[in-house]
Structure formats: structure tokens, C-alpha cells
Design an enzyme around this catalytic site. Structure first.
Site, PDB file in Angstrom:
ATOM      1  N   LYS A  83       0.861  -1.184   0.000  1.00 15.07           N
ATOM      2  CA  LYS A  83       0.000   0.000   0.000  1.00 15.07           C
ATOM      3  C   LYS A  83       0.898   1.235   0.000  1.00 15.07           C
ATOM      4  O   LYS A  83       1.794   1.373   0.847  1.00 15.07           O
ATOM      5  CB  LYS A  83      -0.880  -0.036   1.247  1.00 15.07           C
TER       6      LYS A  83
HETATM    7  O1  G3P Z   1      -7.819   1.433   5.392  1.00 12.81           O
HETATM    8  C1  G3P Z   1      -8.186   2.652   4.873  1.00 12.81           C
HETATM    9  C2  G3P Z   1      -9.589   3.114   5.197  1.00 12.81           C
HETATM   10  O2  G3P Z   1     -10.505   2.081   5.009  1.00 12.81           O
HETATM   11  C3  G3P Z   1      -9.750   3.847   6.490  1.00 12.81           C
HETATM   12  O3  G3P Z   1     -11.062   4.026   6.890  1.00 12.81           O
HETATM   13  O4  G3P Z   1     -12.750   4.649   8.591  1.00 12.81           O
HETATM   14  O5  G3P Z   1     -10.357   5.314   8.940  1.00 12.81           O
HETATM   15  O6  G3P Z   1     -11.735   6.418   7.202  1.00 12.81           O
HETATM   16  P1  G3P Z   1     -11.491   5.166   7.960  1.00 12.81           P
END
Ligand code: G3P
Length: 215
Positions: A83
Site C-alpha cells: 500500500k
Molecule cells: O484502510 C483505509 C480506510 O478504510 C480507512 O477508513 O474509517 O479510517 O476512514 P477510515
């Protein structure tokens, strides 16, 4: 549509994998930090549980540093997808990694133009963050629709991995648009199964069956 779980928690990954519907895992530095474990050891555990793409994020922000970390991560297992953040140095590294046949997931995507750059660089996945856009009063799903259309127009092979999913409707809307993958936190995966009418209906079927005294 492929279902990934967005967590670095081993118990959650094991539980979600036991449902037989899990295709992969995504992690990020915040999720890994929460677990308080060694990153490499954590990844070694995850690849044993799920036989599918496992995203592991670099923390370097310069081209050389990203390549170094990416090569170390990719060596852990064939299923590791590196990533990389959507910054200039990141995309330069993505291009080199694609030439070396190392798969990348370009993260922190918030515009269709960023997604176009990632596809041109040769990313295997693009991760647009729908929830974080919704949080600032932008429609995250509009971005998914734009990226899916753009990739279709030019036949890019980069898969649209919808990230920052907060509730089941995000999954449904992404599926309607035709996104390739949704990565969901454990609590969202759990919610997908649930409907009160299913529970009420099942309770009634079972109590009627009991009353009928069937053998
Ligand atoms: O892994 C990346 C993403 O899914 C993060 O989500 O909920 O922290 O915005 P969030």
C-alpha cells in the site's frame, strides 16, 4: 464483488474468514498501531489465515524509502500487496514496482484525477476513501462512480477498492456502481447479515414447528 476486511486484528480476521466469504485484508499504519504487535509478525499471521491479497502499507514518503520498504514487505509472502500513499514520490515508486511485478494498492485517493494517475502508474488497486469524503459533506460514492467510469473508458486494469466504508449502504451503493472490491471494518461485515424480519420470521417458523409436534 470481492470482500476484504479492513483491520489488523487477528480475532476479527479469523472470525470473518470463518464465514467463507472473505477475499482479502487491508491494513493501514493506524490499524496496525492499535494492535501493539510487530508489523512483520502480524503480516506473517494474517497470510496464514486468508489466502488472498493482504495490503501492507509503507510509511516512507520518498521514492527510495518506499521502494526499500515495498521490497521488504513483498518478500514476506506472494499475497502481500504494497500500500502506497497517493503522493508524487509514491506514484513514482508504484511505476517502478509495477515494472518489477510487485502489486500495489494506492491509498488516500480523494479525486478522480488522482485515481487516473494511479492507474497510469500501474497500480493493481486504487483505494478511494468514501467515508472520509462523506465526513466533509462530499458524496464519496460520486467519486466511486467517476473512477469506475474513467477506468472503463480506457480499459485500465486497476481494481477499484472502496475504502473507508462506514455502513452497509456504502457496500450496496458500491456494488450498484460496479466497484471491484469493498474493504469493510468487522462491525460492517457483521451488520450485512442482519435484518429484524429475518429474526422474527425464523422465530415464528421454529415456534410453529414446535407446536405442530413434528417428529
Ligand atoms: O484502510 C483505509 C480506510 O478504510 C480507512 O477508513 O474509517 O479510517 O476512514 P477510515
Amino acid at each position: 464483488m470481492k470482500f476484504f476486511i479492513d483491520t489488523a486484528n487477528i480475532d476479527q480476521i479469523k472470525e470473518a474468514a470463518s464465514y467463507g466469504l472473505l477475499d482479502g485484508v487491508t491494513t493501514n499504519p493506524s490499524l496496525v498501531a492499535k494492535e501493539g504487535k510487530n508489523f512483520r509478525e502480524l503480516l506473517e499471521e494474517i497470510v496464514k489465515i486468508v489466502d488472498g491479497p493482504i495490503s501492507a502499507e509503507v510509511v516512507a514518503t520518498d521514492y527510495k524509502g518506499i521502494l526499500k520498504e515495498a521490497n521488504e514487505l513483498a518478500k514476506i509472502h506472494d499475497n502481500i500487496v504494497v500500500k502506497v500513499p497517493l503522493i508524487k514520490e509514491g506514484l513514482k515508486a508504484v511505476k517502478t514496482l509495477a515494472e518489477e511485478e510487485i502489486k500495489t494498492n494506492v491509498t488516500l485517493c480523494f479525486t478522480p484525477s488522482q485515481a487516473l494517475l494511479a492507474a497510469k502508474a500501474g497500480a493493481a488497486y486504487i483505494s478511494p476513501f468514501v467515508g472520509r469524503l462523506d465526513d466533509i459533506s462530499h458524496d464519496g460514492m460520486d467519486l466511486i462512480a467517476q473512477i469506475v467510469q474513467i477506468y472503463k473508458n480506457y480499459n485500465y486494469k486497476t481494481q477499484v477498492l472502496v475504502a473507508s466504508i462506514r455502513h452497509p449502504l456504502h457496500l450496496v451503493e458500491a456494488a450498484m456502481i460496479g466497484a471491484d472490491v469493498c474493504t469493510m471494518p468487522f462491525d460492517v461485515i457483521e451488520k450485512l447479515f442482519k435484518h429484524p424480519l429475518t429474526d422474527i420470521g425464523l422465530e415464528k417458523f421454529l415456534s410453529d414447528w414446535k407446536k405442530a409436534n413434528q417428529k
